[in-house]
Design an enzyme around this catalytic site. Structure first.
Site, PDB file in Angstrom:
ATOM      1  N   GLU A  46       0.886  -1.159   0.000  1.00  0.00           N
ATOM      2  CA  GLU A  46       0.000   0.000   0.000  1.00  0.00           C
ATOM      3  C   GLU A  46       0.926   1.211   0.000  1.00  0.00           C
ATOM      4  OE1 GLU A  46      -3.346  -0.289  -0.054  1.00  0.00           O
ATOM      5  OE2 GLU A  46      -3.984   1.766   0.394  1.00  0.00           O
ATOM      6  N   ASP A  57      -4.845  11.318   8.035  1.00  0.00           N
ATOM      7  CA  ASP A  57      -3.661  10.749   8.665  1.00  0.00           C
ATOM      8  C   ASP A  57      -3.303  11.425   9.973  1.00  0.00           C
ATOM      9  OD1 ASP A  57      -2.621   8.667   6.851  1.00  0.00           O
ATOM     10  OD2 ASP A  57      -2.699  10.307   5.405  1.00  0.00           O
ATOM     11  N   TYR A 171     -11.414  -1.738   2.409  1.00  0.00           N
ATOM     12  CA  TYR A 171     -10.454  -1.206   3.375  1.00  0.00           C
ATOM     13  C   TYR A 171     -11.220  -0.949   4.668  1.00  0.00           C
ATOM     14  CZ  TYR A 171      -6.327   1.352   5.021  1.00  0.00           C
ATOM     15  OH  TYR A 171      -5.223   1.755   5.718  1.00  0.00           O
TER      16      TYR A 171
END
Lengths: 265, 391
Positions: A46, A57, A171
């Site tokens: 990834e 993030d 995911y």
């Protein structure tokens, strides 16, 4: 059948999916690290393209983005990097990218060039399933697989939409929050995997907050097809910026350790 | 989401999936309560008796003589907290209360929105966290103290450029982990849907009052309505009521910093290009790859590389015009306006006033211009002193 489904069927165990920011801490070291990961037992890669405002993030990956950008990594160079990686060994490569970078490059051109470079799937961190069509038809048209996120606070109805739009893997975000290391595994992840298993046959890869081999093992035992480890690996880079040999050694040893634990299950 | 939140092609909600339930929750809450008679009555009472609405429309005669046409200022600087930010903070704060939320978070640049949110947090007894770039914490420390006095926790953000953009990033990240009990009280008419719509709604009193005051006090609508634009909440508040009055020119003034020919400005609509930032498709300042630029402006409240999507739409449709003035022009007008009227305009609002100075000699004497004096300049005294020391 898609690349991922094929691979997961063949493996007959949970796949190990390390994450790197392309160009962190610089292009050449980054390439060495990815090779190390491949040689140490990664099944899928990834890879992320650094962005100035990575809101999905946490601090560890944000700092990696800043390092990579300072070292002049760009989307075009990242695609060339992916080509080098896939020439080294053709593992499936999932891309994690923020929408503005794709938007400026041109959605169709970007996806075509990524496919050409050897990419397998694309996940846009700041596109929800409502906006899947900004990317999915163009991805499918060039032969890429699509990946979308499922989160613990999603309704079954919304998860169903994800299932419909996904051609690669789901995911699965283990927690409510951003990427980053956590001491314990989120108590939301196992119920979420069970829910997903009841809703779809599609492969499930779990990420966000998976920090230790023990976490990876638990996620694997809960039935995940793949386990994605990002911040923990990126932290080895941050902690060894002045010693790339040590950096590679720690990344390699860690991936090897997790790979062995998963393989024994 | 029930609605797309688009203004033409602009807007939308480009956010990680995990935030969607929280945005859907706010969208539903807003739809449920914004026209609910009890909510409207309570908010109206707070606007009047807590914030000090309606704010006056004042004929700045001596300043008008300086520029050669008639300037009326909408006195949002007189509101509680010293700026228009209280309108939105009260509206969203009350919405949070009706939705049963106990905690507020907000981003802030100049500190005015942070202060407004902290005040409302105190008023409703809600735990409040304010995210503020470390550069802004340093240059707006009086507001930081005021927020703390209201009981808020101020979190200094050191990622990226350490200004408003990074404060928004960190507030969004925090919200992702705390969406169960926390309401993100977004400060400007930007960000993901439904925030542009909600912020506009709670800022419309500026426009509805101004329009009525023009009719009552002047017997006609103004020729021009001028406001500064950072994210664009005060501007959309005052523009909103005049959009259908096609003869009224709408002018937004951005931060030209050291000059729009340099890289040190925050003139997003004037110099930017279409992109996606903080959940919205809009104009942004970015490089050719889509990396967001650092911005530079004397006024912390305008120092942002994006802009509310409705402004992007108003620009492209030609309904509003956007321009920029430099830091030097802003400092000049700060002095001129204060000397002429005895009113200290916020450096943000001074951008709108500086545009008027640039129009000197170009407009007939009876031209009526309404300027949104969005905030007061007390918070900026030390910055002005630093650039223009008093001898």
């Amino acid at each position: 059948m898609g690349h991922y489904q094929n691979l997961f069927n063949q493996l007959n165990r949970t796949a190990l999916v390390p994450f790197f920011v392309i160009g962190d801490p610089d292009e050449e070291t980054s390439f060495e690290l990815v090779k190390t990961a491949i040689d140490s037992g990664a099944d899928v890669l990834e890879l992320g393209i650094p962005f100035s405002d990575p809101v999905a993030d946490g601090p560890t990956i944000q700092k990696a983005d800043i390092r990579a950008m300072k070292a002049k990594m760009t989307p075009a160079k990242a695609l060339a990097f992916i080509k080098r990686v896939s020439d080294y060994k053709p593992l499936p490569i999932g891309l994690l990218v923020y929408y503005n970078l794709v938007f400026q490059y041109g959605v169709e051109a970007f996806l075509a060039d990524f496919k050409e470079a050897g990419g397998t799937s694309v996940l846009v961190a700041d596109l929800s399933i409502d906006d899947a069509d900004e990317i999915a038809p163009a991805a499918t048209a060039v032969g890429l697989e699509t990946v979308f996120m499922v989160t613990p606070n999603m309704t079954d109805e919304r998860i169903q939409k994800v299932v419909e739009k996904t051609t690669g893997f789901i995911y699965t975000v283990s927690l409510l929050g951003t990427t980053g290391e956590r001491t314990g595994l989120s108590d939301r992840v196992k119920p979420l995997i069970s829910r997903l298993k009841g809703l779809t046959q599609q492969p499930i890869c779990v990420g966000f907050g998976i920090s230790t081999a023990e976490h990876a093992k638990e996620v694997a035992q809960a039935g995940a097809d793949g386990v994605i480890i990002g911040s923990r690996i990126v932290k080895f880079i941050e902690d060894n910026l002045d010693d790339t040999t040590e950096m590679k050694k720690q990344v390699g040893e860690y991936i090897d350790q997790v790979a062995k634990i998963i393989a024994r299950l | 989401m029930k609605h797309k939140g688009r203004y033409g092609t602009f807007g939308g909600f480009y956010v990680p999936e995990v935030l969607i339930p929280a945005l859907e929750d706010i969208e539903a809450g807003f739809e449920q309560y914004c026209n609910d008679p009890k909510f409207v009555e309570e908010l109206d009472d707070l606007y009047r008796n807590y914030a000090g609405r309606p704010s006056p429309l004042y004929h700045a005669k001596r300043f008008s003589e300086q520029v050669g046409f008639q300037v009326y200022v909408k006195r949002e600087d007189l509101l509680h907290g010293g700026a228009h930010k209280v309108n939105n903070a009260l509206g969203q704060g009350l919405l949070a209360k009706y939705m049963g939320k106990k905690k507020l978070i907000a981003e802030t640049g100049a500190g005015q929105h942070g202060l407004a949110t902290s005040m409302i947090g105190a008023l409703f007894g809600m735990q409040t966290k304010i995210f503020m770039g470390s550069v802004d914490v340093a240059r707006q420390n009086v507001n930081v103290h005021k927020m703390k006095l209201c009981g808020a926790e101020v979190i200094s953000v050191s990622g990226g450029t350490c200004t408003l953009k990074d404060a928004i990033n960190d507030a969004l990240r925090y919200w992702t982990s705390h969406i169960d009990d926390t309401f993100y009280l977004f400060g400007t008419a930007g960000g993901p849907h439904p925030f542009p719509t909600i912020v506009r709604h709670f800022q419309t009193p500026i426009g509805t009052e101004s329009r009525q005051q023009c009719l009552d006090q002047l017997g006609r609508l103004p020729d021009k309505v001028v406001a500064c634009v950072g994210g664009g909440s005060n501007a959309i508040g005052i523009f909103s009521s005049f959009i259908d009055d096609v003869d009224v020119e709408l002018i937004g003034v951005e931060g030209g910093g050291k000059g729009i020919e340099t890289d040190e400005h925050c003139a997003t609509l004037v110099k930017g290009s279409v992109g996606v930032l903080h959940g919205a498709q809009t104009y942004v300042l970015q490089d050719e790859n889509g990396q967001i630029h650092e911005t530079e402006c004397i006024s912390a409240g305008l120092d942002y590389p994006g802009v509310g999507p409705e402004h992007a739409y108003l620009k492209d449709s030609g309904r509003a015009e956007y321009t920029a003035v430099t830091d030097e022009q802003v400092l000049d007008v700060f002095e001129l306006f204060t000397r002429s009227e005895g009113i200290l305009p916020a450096l943000e609002s001074s951008h709108a006033l500086a545009y008027l100075v640039a129009q000197k000699g170009k407009l007939p004497k009876d031209t009526l211009v309404v300027v949104n004096l969005s905030g007061r300049g007390d918070k900026d005294v030390s910055i002005v002193e630093e650039h223009r020391p008093m001898i």
